[in-house]
Design an enzyme around this catalytic site. Structure first.
Site, short mmCIF file in Angstrom:
data_model
loop_
_atom_site.label_atom_id
_atom_site.label_comp_id
_atom_site.label_asym_id
_atom_site.label_seq_id
_atom_site.Cartn_x
_atom_site.Cartn_y
_atom_site.Cartn_z
N LYS A 13 0.82 -1.22 0.00
CA LYS A 13 0.00 0.00 0.00
C LYS A 13 0.85 1.26 0.00
CE LYS A 13 -2.04 -1.09 3.90
NZ LYS A 13 -1.30 -2.35 4.18
N ARG A 89 -9.61 1.09 8.61
CA ARG A 89 -9.22 -0.28 8.95
C ARG A 89 -10.33 -1.01 9.69
NH1 ARG A 89 -3.29 0.67 8.90
NH2 ARG A 89 -2.26 -1.34 8.88
N ARG A 128 11.44 -5.90 5.19
CA ARG A 128 11.22 -4.45 5.04
C ARG A 128 12.17 -3.66 5.93
NH1 ARG A 128 5.26 -1.95 5.44
NH2 ARG A 128 5.21 -3.00 7.47
N ARG A 161 11.22 -1.91 11.42
CA ARG A 161 10.13 -1.50 12.31
C ARG A 161 9.95 -2.56 13.39
NH1 ARG A 161 5.06 0.08 8.50
NH2 ARG A 161 3.98 -1.04 10.17
N ARG A 172 -0.73 -8.97 13.57
CA ARG A 172 -1.27 -7.97 12.64
C ARG A 172 -2.06 -8.64 11.53
NH1 ARG A 172 3.98 -5.42 10.98
NH2 ARG A 172 2.82 -4.12 9.54
P1 ADP Z 1 1.03 -1.80 7.57
O1 ADP Z 1 2.34 -1.60 6.91
O2 ADP Z 1 0.91 -3.05 8.34
O3 ADP Z 1 -0.13 -1.63 6.70
P2 ADP Z 1 0.76 0.77 8.97
O4 ADP Z 1 2.04 1.47 8.89
O5 ADP Z 1 -0.36 1.20 8.12
O6 ADP Z 1 1.02 -0.79 8.80
O7 ADP Z 1 0.24 0.77 10.49
C1 ADP Z 1 1.07 0.39 11.56
C2 ADP Z 1 0.25 0.32 12.83
O8 ADP Z 1 -0.33 1.61 13.12
C3 ADP Z 1 -0.95 -0.63 12.79
O9 ADP Z 1 -0.58 -1.96 13.11
C4 ADP Z 1 -1.85 0.00 13.86
O10 ADP Z 1 -1.39 -0.32 15.17
C5 ADP Z 1 -1.63 1.49 13.66
N1 ADP Z 1 -2.60 2.04 12.70
C6 ADP Z 1 -2.32 2.58 11.47
N2 ADP Z 1 -3.46 2.97 10.86
C7 ADP Z 1 -4.48 2.65 11.70
C8 ADP Z 1 -5.90 2.78 11.64
N3 ADP Z 1 -6.51 3.29 10.56
N4 ADP Z 1 -6.61 2.33 12.69
C9 ADP Z 1 -6.03 1.81 13.78
N5 ADP Z 1 -4.71 1.65 13.91
C10 ADP Z 1 -3.93 2.08 12.88
P1 ADP Z 2 2.27 -1.87 3.20
O1 ADP Z 2 2.28 -0.36 3.22
O2 ADP Z 2 1.04 -2.43 2.56
O3 ADP Z 2 2.54 -2.48 4.54
P2 ADP Z 2 4.86 -1.61 1.80
O4 ADP Z 2 4.60 -0.75 0.63
O5 ADP Z 2 5.56 -1.02 2.96
O6 ADP Z 2 3.47 -2.32 2.25
O7 ADP Z 2 5.65 -2.90 1.27
C1 ADP Z 2 6.07 -3.93 2.18
C2 ADP Z 2 7.48 -4.39 1.81
O8 ADP Z 2 7.43 -5.08 0.55
C3 ADP Z 2 8.51 -3.28 1.63
O9 ADP Z 2 9.76 -3.75 2.08
C4 ADP Z 2 8.53 -3.03 0.12
O10 ADP Z 2 9.79 -2.55 -0.32
C5 ADP Z 2 8.24 -4.41 -0.43
N1 ADP Z 2 7.44 -4.40 -1.67
C6 ADP Z 2 6.47 -3.52 -2.04
N2 ADP Z 2 5.95 -3.84 -3.24
C7 ADP Z 2 6.58 -4.97 -3.63
C8 ADP Z 2 6.50 -5.81 -4.80
N3 ADP Z 2 5.62 -5.56 -5.78
N4 ADP Z 2 7.30 -6.88 -4.86
C9 ADP Z 2 8.18 -7.15 -3.86
N5 ADP Z 2 8.31 -6.41 -2.75
C10 ADP Z 2 7.53 -5.33 -2.64
#
Ligand code: ADP
Ligand code: ADP
Ligand code: ZN
Length: 217
Positions: A13, A89, A128, A161, A172
């Site tokens: 995302k 979420r 990551r 992280r 998660r």
């Molecule tokens: P991911 O890479 O898993 O999608 P995010 O960076 O979006 O993770 O979120 C990391 C953490 O921040 C989540 O596990 C949650 O604890 C908190 N968080 C982020 N967005 C939300 C939301 N919309 N509602 C509740 N908690 C959130």
């Molecule tokens: P989210 O925000 O949904 O948690 P991220 O964009 O942070 O996901 O991506 C999660 C991990 O996967 C990061 O380390 C990123 O560099 C890697 N990644 C993202 N897109 C791809 C892809 N298409 N193929 C392989 N690795 C990816």
């Protein structure tokens, strides 16, 4: 144009939202980034409240999140739309978002659901790495930096992280299934859901997304 990126942790995302934001010239709103920034501050009440939830892999309470997004949407740069990454979420957040946007005569136009299997998610999350300085996101195998451990953009150190450790990742993924997956049905009923195959190169997936939201002129 208001766009929501939906999908489990590690689905890509953030990676795709950043690109969409550059191409469409509308702001990328990542609630995870906003929370991490508040925590990094060390003294913000929001950061203090969010920290424990994030560490455990649980969701921060809806009320806190809705207030945060409401404030972000009021900012001037959000007037033409936003790309939401990590919000909503829960069903309550999705309903609150509809209400907030409606007040401004807006609504969620596209929900882009990134579909990635659990095996791949686990690999993506365990590898990551994020830049301590500018927040850029890398992957030890799939998107490595030129110099190991050092950000290509700003030179700062990369870190893992805390919530990308294996035990927290499992929690998660469960939280996603239980609390966020119901949003698929929510948005399907509103005819704005687009499931997208989220495996492939970053470029391939970006092309799939642009086909849906349309290329800017
Ligand atoms: P991911 O890479 O898993 O999608 P995010 O960076 O979006 O993770 O979120 C990391 C953490 O921040 C989540 O596990 C949650 O604890 C908190 N968080 C982020 N967005 C939300 C939301 N919309 N509602 C509740 N908690 C959130
Ligand atoms: P989210 O925000 O949904 O948690 P991220 O964009 O942070 O996901 O991506 C999660 C991990 O996967 C990061 O380390 C990123 O560099 C890697 N990644 C993202 N897109 C791809 C892809 N298409 N193929 C392989 N690795 C990816
Ligand atoms: Zn950096």
């Amino acid at each position: 144009m208001d766009i929501v990126l939906l999908g489990p942790p590690g689905a890509g995302k953030g990676t795709q939202a950043r690109r969409l934001s550059q191409t469409l010239k509308i702001p990328h709103v990542s609630t995870g980034d906003i929370l991490r920034e508040a925590i990094g501050d060390g003294k913000s009440p929001l950061g203090r409240e969010a920290q424990e939830y994030i560490r455990r892999g649980e969701l921060v309470p809806d009320g806190v999140m809705v207030d945060l997004v409401e404030e972000r949407l009021r900012r001037k740069d959000a007037a033409q739309g936003v790309i939401l990454d990590g919000f909503p979420r829960t069903q309550a957040q999705a309903e609150a978002l509809s209400t907030l946007l409606k007040r401004q005569g807006r609504s969620v136009e596209h929900v882009l659901l990134l579909d990635v299997d659990v095996e791949e998610l686990t690999q993506r999350l365990s590898g990551r790495r994020v830049c301590k300085g500018c927040g850029a996101v890398y992957h030890v195998n799939f998107n490595p930096t030129k110099e190991s451990g050092k950000c290509d953009r700003c030179g700062a150190a990369l870190i893992q992280r805390e919530d990308d450790r294996e035990e927290v990742v499992r929690e998660r993924l469960k939280v996603y299934e239980r609390q966020t997956q119901p949003l698929i049905q929510f948005y399907k009923e509103r005819s704005v859901l687009h499931p997208i195959q989220g495996q492939g190169t970053v470029e391939e997936i970006f092309d799939r997304l642009l086909k849906i939201v349309g290329r800017p002129h």
